[in-house]
Design a protein around this motif. Structure first.
Motif, PDB file in Angstrom:
ATOM      1  N   UNK A  19       2.879  10.907 -10.728  1.00 55.93           N
ATOM      2  CA  UNK A  19       3.974  10.524  -9.958  1.00 55.93           C
ATOM      3  C   UNK A  19       3.984  11.185  -8.851  1.00 55.93           C
ATOM      4  N   UNK A  20       3.511  12.705  -8.494  1.00 56.43           N
ATOM      5  CA  UNK A  20       3.352  13.026  -7.442  1.00 56.43           C
ATOM      6  C   UNK A  20       2.249  12.505  -6.529  1.00 56.43           C
ATOM      7  N   UNK A  21       1.275  12.110  -6.919  1.00 55.21           N
ATOM      8  CA  UNK A  21       0.013  11.561  -6.334  1.00 55.21           C
ATOM      9  C   UNK A  21       0.339  10.182  -5.955  1.00 55.21           C
ATOM     10  N   UNK A  22       1.271   9.473  -6.489  1.00 55.00           N
ATOM     11  CA  UNK A  22       1.575   8.217  -6.075  1.00 55.00           C
ATOM     12  C   UNK A  22       2.486   8.240  -4.897  1.00 55.00           C
ATOM     13  N   UNK A  23       2.932   9.457  -4.476  1.00 54.61           N
ATOM     14  CA  UNK A  23       3.737   9.393  -3.339  1.00 54.61           C
ATOM     15  C   UNK A  23       3.360   9.883  -1.926  1.00 54.61           C
ATOM     16  N   UNK A  24       1.766   9.994  -2.054  1.00 50.70           N
ATOM     17  CA  UNK A  24       0.973  10.339  -1.022  1.00 50.70           C
ATOM     18  C   UNK A  24       0.847   9.216  -0.019  1.00 50.70           C
ATOM     19  N   UNK A  25       0.515   9.362   1.237  1.00 53.47           N
ATOM     20  CA  UNK A  25       0.354   8.490   2.079  1.00 53.47           C
ATOM     21  C   UNK A  25      -0.942   7.704   2.029  1.00 53.47           C
ATOM     22  N   UNK A  26      -1.232   6.367   1.923  1.00 51.30           N
ATOM     23  CA  UNK A  26      -2.278   5.790   1.822  1.00 51.30           C
ATOM     24  C   UNK A  26      -2.693   4.841   3.055  1.00 51.30           C
ATOM     25  N   UNK A  27      -4.053   4.469   3.166  1.00 48.92           N
ATOM     26  CA  UNK A  27      -4.482   3.566   4.124  1.00 48.92           C
ATOM     27  C   UNK A  27      -4.709   2.349   3.288  1.00 48.92           C
ATOM     28  N   UNK A  28      -4.081   1.275   3.985  1.00 47.44           N
ATOM     29  CA  UNK A  28      -4.263  -0.060   3.208  1.00 47.44           C
ATOM     30  C   UNK A  28      -5.791  -0.549   3.482  1.00 47.44           C
ATOM     31  N   UNK A  29      -6.309  -1.187   2.633  1.00 41.74           N
ATOM     32  CA  UNK A  29      -7.637  -1.764   2.932  1.00 41.74           C
ATOM     33  C   UNK A  29      -7.587  -3.158   3.524  1.00 41.74           C
ATOM     34  N   UNK A  30      -8.316  -3.166   4.997  1.00 45.46           N
ATOM     35  CA  UNK A  30      -8.124  -4.441   5.777  1.00 45.46           C
ATOM     36  C   UNK A  30      -8.566  -5.645   5.175  1.00 45.46           C
ATOM     37  N   UNK A  31      -9.458  -5.692   4.091  1.00 50.34           N
ATOM     38  CA  UNK A  31      -9.635  -6.881   3.399  1.00 50.34           C
ATOM     39  C   UNK A  31      -8.740  -7.400   2.809  1.00 50.34           C
ATOM     40  N   UNK A  32      -7.540  -6.709   2.541  1.00 54.08           N
ATOM     41  CA  UNK A  32      -6.557  -7.481   1.641  1.00 54.08           C
ATOM     42  C   UNK A  32      -6.125  -6.750   0.567  1.00 54.08           C
ATOM     43  N   UNK A  46      -6.586 -11.941 -14.901  1.00 55.11           N
ATOM     44  CA  UNK A  46      -6.709 -12.660 -13.548  1.00 55.11           C
ATOM     45  C   UNK A  46      -6.644 -11.665 -12.245  1.00 55.11           C
ATOM     46  N   UNK A  47      -7.383 -11.772 -11.372  1.00 59.52           N
ATOM     47  CA  UNK A  47      -7.282 -10.945 -10.292  1.00 59.52           C
ATOM     48  C   UNK A  47      -7.474 -11.825  -9.180  1.00 59.52           C
ATOM     49  N   UNK A  48      -5.974 -11.865  -8.426  1.00 62.81           N
ATOM     50  CA  UNK A  48      -5.897 -12.776  -7.180  1.00 62.81           C
ATOM     51  C   UNK A  48      -5.927 -11.637  -5.803  1.00 62.81           C
ATOM     52  N   UNK A  49      -6.961 -12.120  -5.026  1.00 64.61           N
ATOM     53  CA  UNK A  49      -7.168 -11.558  -3.725  1.00 64.61           C
ATOM     54  C   UNK A  49      -6.448 -12.274  -2.677  1.00 64.61           C
ATOM     55  N   UNK A  50      -5.535 -11.438  -1.996  1.00 63.39           N
ATOM     56  CA  UNK A  50      -4.812 -12.071  -0.759  1.00 63.39           C
ATOM     57  C   UNK A  50      -5.186 -11.366   0.348  1.00 63.39           C
ATOM     58  N   UNK A  51      -5.395 -12.077   1.681  1.00 60.13           N
ATOM     59  CA  UNK A  51      -5.698 -11.658   2.763  1.00 60.13           C
ATOM     60  C   UNK A  51      -4.261 -10.887   3.642  1.00 60.13           C
ATOM     61  N   UNK A  52      -4.653 -10.199   4.503  1.00 63.02           N
ATOM     62  CA  UNK A  52      -3.263  -9.746   4.991  1.00 63.02           C
ATOM     63  C   UNK A  52      -3.693  -8.870   6.687  1.00 63.02           C
ATOM     64  N   UNK A  53      -2.883  -8.809   7.470  1.00 59.55           N
ATOM     65  CA  UNK A  53      -3.373  -8.186   8.599  1.00 59.55           C
ATOM     66  C   UNK A  53      -2.494  -6.717   8.307  1.00 59.55           C
ATOM     67  N   UNK A  54      -2.919  -5.567   9.087  1.00 64.31           N
ATOM     68  CA  UNK A  54      -2.266  -4.737   8.996  1.00 64.31           C
ATOM     69  C   UNK A  54      -1.706  -3.992  10.559  1.00 64.31           C
ATOM     70  N   UNK A  55      -0.536  -3.766  10.602  1.00 66.49           N
ATOM     71  CA  UNK A  55       0.038  -3.460  11.856  1.00 66.49           C
ATOM     72  C   UNK A  55      -0.381  -1.986  12.344  1.00 66.49           C
ATOM     73  N   UNK A  56       0.352  -1.717  13.485  1.00 70.17           N
ATOM     74  CA  UNK A  56       0.027  -0.396  14.197  1.00 70.17           C
ATOM     75  C   UNK A  56       0.382   0.741  13.258  1.00 70.17           C
ATOM     76  N   UNK A  57       1.644   0.627  12.398  1.00 65.43           N
ATOM     77  CA  UNK A  57       2.148   1.363  11.530  1.00 65.43           C
ATOM     78  C   UNK A  57       1.377   1.589  10.358  1.00 65.43           C
TER      79      UNK A  57
END
Length: 133
Positions: A19-32, A46-57
């Motif tokens: 629970x403590x580790x789940x609250x850490x800051x993570x960097x999102x994967x730019x591949x989605x 079933x593993x669905x992969x979605x593309x996304x963009x990452x903003x400045x935050x």
């Protein structure tokens, strides 16, 4: 009074740590990102992969609306790819081996997907409901 069951104590201490580790800051994967589902009729993961963009935050944003994608946001766009398999290992191999390109670029993301696929596989085997963490 302290619990006398060492197994129960271990389970509780792991939960507190996780629970403590789940609250850490993570960097999102730019591949989605991935959504993991169980198909009880075909007995598949079933593993669905979605593309996304990452903003400045560092937030995932919808490529069309440019709005942040939250954990509970209902996606309106289609997955870029859908992987199906009978086991966590089979899906892990599909997204990480071969000639690529691979839908994952961050090691922490790969480890997370592996953990979640193992959890989903156990739910498929036991018939329990799977909810992605």
């Amino acid at each position: 009074m302290k619990n006398l069951d060492p197994k129960e104590d271990l389970i509780k201490s792991i939960k507190v740590l996780d629970d403590k580790l789940s609250k850490r800051q993570i960097k999102l994967d730019p591949k989605g990102y991935f959504l993991i589902k169980i198909e009880p009729i075909t007995k598949e993961l079933i593993l669905e992969h979605y593309l996304n963009d990452i903003d400045q935050k560092g937030r995932a944003i919808d490529p069309e609306s440019r709005e942040p994608i939250g954990c509970k946001t209902k996606s309106k766009h289609e997955p870029s790819n859908i992987y199906r398999g009978k086991s966590a290992k089979q899906l892990g191999i599909q997204i990480s081996e071969g000639h690529g390109p691979f839908p994952i670029s961050h090691l922490d993301h790969a480890i997370y997907i592996g953990r979640e696929l193992q959890r989903a596989e156990q739910c498929l085997i036991t018939g329990k409901q799977y909810i992605q963490d």
